[in-house]
Design a protein around this motif. Structure first.
Motif, PDB file in Angstrom:
ATOM      1  N   LEU A  93       0.835  -1.200   0.000  1.00 58.32           N
ATOM      2  CA  LEU A  93       0.000   0.000   0.000  1.00 58.32           C
ATOM      3  C   LEU A  93       0.870   1.251   0.000  1.00 58.32           C
ATOM      4  O   LEU A  93       0.591   2.209  -0.735  1.00 58.32           O
ATOM      5  N   GLY A  94       1.910   1.248   0.815  1.00 56.80           N
ATOM      6  CA  GLY A  94       2.805   2.396   0.880  1.00 56.80           C
ATOM      7  C   GLY A  94       3.531   2.665  -0.431  1.00 56.80           C
ATOM      8  O   GLY A  94       3.917   3.803  -0.711  1.00 56.80           O
ATOM      9  N   THR A 191       4.847   5.070   5.789  1.00 56.75           N
ATOM     10  CA  THR A 191       3.640   5.431   6.531  1.00 56.75           C
ATOM     11  C   THR A 191       3.212   6.873   6.302  1.00 56.75           C
ATOM     12  O   THR A 191       2.081   7.243   6.632  1.00 56.75           O
ATOM     13  N   GLY A 192       4.082   7.696   5.741  1.00 54.66           N
ATOM     14  CA  GLY A 192       3.747   9.092   5.492  1.00 54.66           C
ATOM     15  C   GLY A 192       3.115   9.354   4.145  1.00 54.66           C
ATOM     16  O   GLY A 192       2.792  10.502   3.825  1.00 54.66           O
ATOM     17  N   LEU A 219      -0.500   1.990  14.470  1.00 56.37           N
ATOM     18  CA  LEU A 219      -1.414   3.071  14.092  1.00 56.37           C
ATOM     19  C   LEU A 219      -0.745   4.438  14.259  1.00 56.37           C
ATOM     20  O   LEU A 219      -0.892   5.327  13.406  1.00 56.37           O
ATOM     21  N   LYS A 220       0.005   4.625  15.334  1.00 49.98           N
ATOM     22  CA  LYS A 220       0.672   5.904  15.591  1.00 49.98           C
ATOM     23  C   LYS A 220       1.706   6.238  14.516  1.00 49.98           C
ATOM     24  O   LYS A 220       2.002   7.414  14.279  1.00 49.98           O
ATOM     25  N   GLN A 221       2.255   5.206  13.872  1.00 49.04           N
ATOM     26  CA  GLN A 221       3.250   5.449  12.831  1.00 49.04           C
ATOM     27  C   GLN A 221       2.642   6.170  11.619  1.00 49.04           C
ATOM     28  O   GLN A 221       3.354   6.763  10.821  1.00 49.04           O
ATOM     29  N   TYR A 222       1.312   6.117  11.504  1.00 52.70           N
ATOM     30  CA  TYR A 222       0.633   6.732  10.372  1.00 52.70           C
ATOM     31  C   TYR A 222       0.116   8.135  10.684  1.00 52.70           C
ATOM     32  O   TYR A 222      -0.618   8.723   9.885  1.00 52.70           O
ATOM     33  N   HIS A 224       1.343  10.993  10.515  1.00 49.83           N
ATOM     34  CA  HIS A 224       1.772  12.090   9.642  1.00 49.83           C
ATOM     35  C   HIS A 224       1.110  12.037   8.263  1.00 49.83           C
ATOM     36  O   HIS A 224       1.410  12.865   7.405  1.00 49.83           O
ATOM     37  N   SER A 225       0.226  11.056   8.043  1.00 48.84           N
ATOM     38  CA  SER A 225      -0.492  10.956   6.776  1.00 48.84           C
ATOM     39  C   SER A 225      -1.974  11.212   7.012  1.00 48.84           C
ATOM     40  O   SER A 225      -2.551  10.744   7.999  1.00 48.84           O
TER      41      SER A 225
END
Length: 263
Positions: A93-94, A191-192, A219-222, A224-225
């Motif tokens: 996906l990334g 993730t960004g 979830l927290k890694q995402y 910034h998106s």
């Protein structure tokens, strides 16, 4: 146009374990595929008989393998992965290779810091011996019970083990374990990415292998998106949630979410 769904298994489960999901999704109008990892044979029995074919394959090999399969399609598929398959789905996906992704009890990606003791115990059959990085390793029924089947009866866990379990390459576990110390780790996910499709993370509240704390940290890694990133918890389920007697609840939740995303 009919949307294709690609199911991606994780360590220790054969691709055919997705068959009930594939049948359900086909009934609902999707085109489905569940290709194995590099080295997987067509059946559980054949794969067990040739563990050497699985040995040495790492995360990048698996991502490239599925990227090539996606490259044969006319449109981007939906990718649904479990455990390490969930990590692979996030990477695809990334990379903008998928229209959407569902990552179920997904293995730890780079940047995720929590490392619960139960996750260490689940991975110990591989991580306990550095030489396993170049081998394929099988679980015993007792190790499978702890890592997968702890929320179902001992009998059901044994039946799942007998039906679906296969050897798994050790390399991905070592790569994930070292991810936060390697700036070029194959466990790194973009993730960004703002242009990617929607992502659904799923967590089992009783999962020993990928505890809910790991999924929450993912979830927290995402953060910034601004692309859609959702999470669903199943408090009473463990790592076998895609294959045990409660699989349909997880599959129906996935279908409902996809419908909500216009997919």
């Amino acid at each position: 146009m009919t949307t294709t769904v690609i199911f991606i298994h994780g360590l220790w489960l054969h691709a055919s374990s997705w068959q009930p999901w594939a049948d359900l999704f086909t009934e609902r109008g999707y085109r489905t595929r569940a290709p194995g990892w590099p080295g997987d044979a067509d059946t559980v029995e054949e794969t067990r008989a040739h563990p050497e074919a699985l040995a040495g394959h790492g995360i990048d090999d698996v991502v490239d393998h599925y990227a090539k399969i996606i490259g044969t399609l006319d449109t981007k598929p939906i990718v649904i992965g479990h455990s390490f398959g969930g990590m692979i789905a996030q990477k695809l996906l990334g990379l903008d290779l998928a229209a959407a992704a569902v990552a179920i009890d997904a293995a730890q990606i780079k940047g995720v810091l929590p490392l619960p003791l139960s996750a260490l115990r689940s991975g110990f059959p591989v991580l306990g011996n550095p030489a396993n990085a170049g081998r394929a390793v099988s679980l015993t029924p007792e190790q499978f019970r702890y890592a997968f089947g702890n929320a179902v009866s001992e009998q059901e866990s044994r039946e799942l083990f007998d039906r679906w379990s296969i050897p798994a390459p050790g390399k991905p576990l070592f790569e994930a374990a070292a991810a936060n110390f390697n700036p070029h780790s194959p466990a790194k996910v973009n993730t960004g990415n703002e242009s990617r499709g929607p992502l659904l993370l799923m967590a089992g509240g009783k999962d020993h292998t990928v505890p809910e704390t790991v999924v929450r940290a993912t979830l927290k890694q995402y953060r910034h998106s601004h692309a859609v990133t959702d999470i669903v918890d199943f408090p009473g389920k463990a790592h076998s949630l895609t294959i045990d007697s409660g699989w349909r609840e997880v599959a129906e939740t996935t279908l409902t979410w996809l419908k909500g995303q216009g997919l």
